[in-house]
Design an enzyme around this catalytic site. Sequence first.
Site, mmCIF file in Angstrom:
data_model
loop_
_atom_site.group_PDB
_atom_site.id
_atom_site.type_symbol
_atom_site.label_atom_id
_atom_site.label_comp_id
_atom_site.label_asym_id
_atom_site.label_seq_id
_atom_site.Cartn_x
_atom_site.Cartn_y
_atom_site.Cartn_z
ATOM 1 N N GLY A 77 -5.658 -1.652 1.839
ATOM 2 C CA GLY A 77 -4.916 -0.685 2.916
ATOM 3 C C GLY A 77 -3.055 -1.050 2.583
ATOM 4 O O GLY A 77 -3.086 -2.532 2.827
ATOM 5 N N ASN A 108 -2.169 -5.486 2.747
ATOM 6 C CA ASN A 108 -1.968 -5.657 1.923
ATOM 7 C C ASN A 108 -0.272 -6.485 2.001
ATOM 8 O O ASN A 108 -0.573 -7.414 1.736
ATOM 9 C CB ASN A 108 -1.662 -5.197 0.485
ATOM 10 N N GLU A 168 -0.372 5.216 5.784
ATOM 11 C CA GLU A 168 -0.355 5.641 5.108
ATOM 12 C C GLU A 168 -1.501 6.085 6.397
ATOM 13 O O GLU A 168 -3.083 6.694 6.370
ATOM 14 C CB GLU A 168 -1.568 4.408 4.842
ATOM 15 N N SER A 213 8.733 -2.764 -14.189
ATOM 16 C CA SER A 213 9.756 -3.953 -14.637
ATOM 17 C C SER A 213 10.858 -3.879 -14.560
ATOM 18 O O SER A 213 11.292 -4.781 -15.744
ATOM 19 C CB SER A 213 8.886 -3.638 -16.421
ATOM 20 N N ASP A 225 -3.666 -5.749 -13.617
ATOM 21 C CA ASP A 225 -3.990 -4.885 -12.515
ATOM 22 C C ASP A 225 -2.563 -5.128 -11.776
ATOM 23 O O ASP A 225 -2.130 -6.040 -11.441
ATOM 24 C CB ASP A 225 -5.235 -4.721 -11.742
ATOM 25 N N ALA A 274 -1.505 -2.755 -5.595
ATOM 26 C CA ALA A 274 -0.773 -3.420 -4.903
ATOM 27 C C ALA A 274 0.090 -4.484 -5.507
ATOM 28 O O ALA A 274 0.881 -5.078 -3.825
ATOM 29 C CB ALA A 274 -1.259 -4.602 -4.082
ATOM 30 N N ALA A 275 1.157 -4.276 -6.455
ATOM 31 C CA ALA A 275 2.162 -5.379 -6.673
ATOM 32 C C ALA A 275 3.039 -4.488 -5.708
ATOM 33 O O ALA A 275 4.437 -5.327 -5.273
ATOM 34 C CB ALA A 275 2.491 -4.520 -7.993
ATOM 35 N N GLY A 276 3.384 -3.011 -5.450
ATOM 36 C CA GLY A 276 5.187 -2.983 -4.361
ATOM 37 C C GLY A 276 4.172 -3.413 -2.608
ATOM 38 O O GLY A 276 5.559 -3.776 -2.424
ATOM 39 N N ASP A 277 3.057 -3.600 -2.490
ATOM 40 C CA ASP A 277 3.009 -3.855 -0.797
ATOM 41 C C ASP A 277 3.021 -5.423 -1.185
ATOM 42 O O ASP A 277 3.868 -5.985 -0.302
ATOM 43 C CB ASP A 277 1.135 -3.993 -1.042
ATOM 44 N N GLY A 287 -7.455 -6.757 -8.180
ATOM 45 C CA GLY A 287 -6.967 -6.757 -7.101
ATOM 46 C C GLY A 287 -6.283 -6.454 -5.684
ATOM 47 O O GLY A 287 -4.807 -6.817 -6.736
HETATM 48 O O1 RIB Z 1 -0.800 0.010 -2.336
HETATM 49 C C1 RIB Z 1 -2.171 -0.193 -3.064
HETATM 50 C C2 RIB Z 1 -3.099 0.753 -1.715
HETATM 51 O O2 RIB Z 1 -3.203 2.100 -1.769
HETATM 52 C C3 RIB Z 1 -5.199 0.151 -1.815
HETATM 53 O O3 RIB Z 1 -4.781 -1.334 -1.279
HETATM 54 C C4 RIB Z 1 -5.481 1.080 -1.183
HETATM 55 O O4 RIB Z 1 -6.128 0.656 0.126
HETATM 56 C C5 RIB Z 1 -4.244 2.250 -1.586
HETATM 57 O O5 RIB Z 1 -3.512 2.184 0.118
#
Ligand code: RIB
Length: 305
Positions: free
Chosen positions: A39, A43, A140, A221, A244, A247-250, A285
Site C-alpha cells: 500500500g 510503504n 489510494e 534513473s 524489483d 515501492a521505490a517511489g514510496d 518486494g
Molecule cells: O507503490 C507500490 C504499492 O502500490 C504496492 O505496495 C501496492 O500495494 C500498491 O498500492
Amino acid sequence: MKKAIVFGSLNMDLTIQCDRIPDQGETISGSNFLVNVGGKGCNQAVSAAKSNCAVNFIGAVGNDAFGTQIINTMQQYNIDTSSVQIRNDESTGVAVILRCEGDNRIVLDAGANASLDIQEAEKQLERIAQAGDIFFTQFENKIQDVKSMLKKAKGLGLFTVLNPAPAQFIEPEFYQYIDLLIVNQSEAKTLTGIYPDDDISSANVFSAIQGGTKCIITLGSAGSITSGREGIHRLQAYKVEPVDTTAAGDAYIGALISKMVQGIELTECMDYASKVSALTITKVGAQQSIPRIDEVEKFFKGGKN
Ligand code: RIB
C-alpha cells in the site's frame, strides 16, 4: 519530538515474477510468489519509520487475517496504529502485482481503504497533530477523503505533502491545501499535461503547477528535481542493478519526510531519499526491500557510489 502523520492505504501485496505480460486469454507460468504488506501509504510510513522517524498512521483495514498482519507489521516498525480503523463492512485492500522485465504492473482492490469513516479519521488527526508535524498522503484512498484530510491538516497548521499516486487530476482551488507535491513523470503529466524528461520540461511543470506549490519530480534513473529561488536543483540517482522497482517511489517519499521532519534542507533530504530508493530496488518486494537508516549509511559510507 516532531513526527510524520500519514493518511493512506494499507494493502496486502500478492506479487509474482513473470518473464512477460500474458496476452488476453493466456495463462503463463510465474515464479517467486510473495505475499507481503504494502500500500502506498503503508510503504511510505514504513520507509519513514525505518529512517528513525516517529510515525502515526490514519487508515483502515478489514476485520480479517490480512488486516491483522498489516497492523502487526506496522507495529514492528514502531508505527503508531491507534488511528487505524478495523472495518467490518469491507475486506483489507489487496494489490495483485506482476513483476516483469525489471518493472511492475499493479491491479488494486481498495477494500477497506475506500470505506473508512472520514469523520473519525479527522477526529484522530485533531487528536494526534502537534506543531511542527508533517502530514502526508497519497491517492489510494477515496479522493474526497484525501482532500478532506489535507484541508483538515492545513487547518491544524501542519505542513502538508501530497503524492498524487495513482495519478489523478487536482482541481486548481485545491492546491492551497498542499505545501509540497511529490510526483513522478506520469503523475506530472496528468497534473499539468507536460511530461518532464529534462530540466526545461521540468521547469515547465513547475511553472504550470497551480498557485506556485513547491514540487519535487522523481525521474527514475535520471534522479529527482525541484525548483528553488536560484532555479532548478537536480539530484542524481545512485546507480544500482534493479531487481524489483516496487515501492521505490514510496521508499523515496518516506525517507525524504523522515529528514524534513528534522528541519534538514530540502536538497539534502532529496539526496538521502535517492539513496534509500536506490537500495530499495536491489531487493524484491515492497516495504521489506526498503533499507533502514543504518543500512543506508553503511552502504554509502564515503559518498556516492
Ligand atoms: O507503490 C507500490 C504499492 O502500490 C504496492 O505496495 C501496492 O500495494 C500498491 O498500492
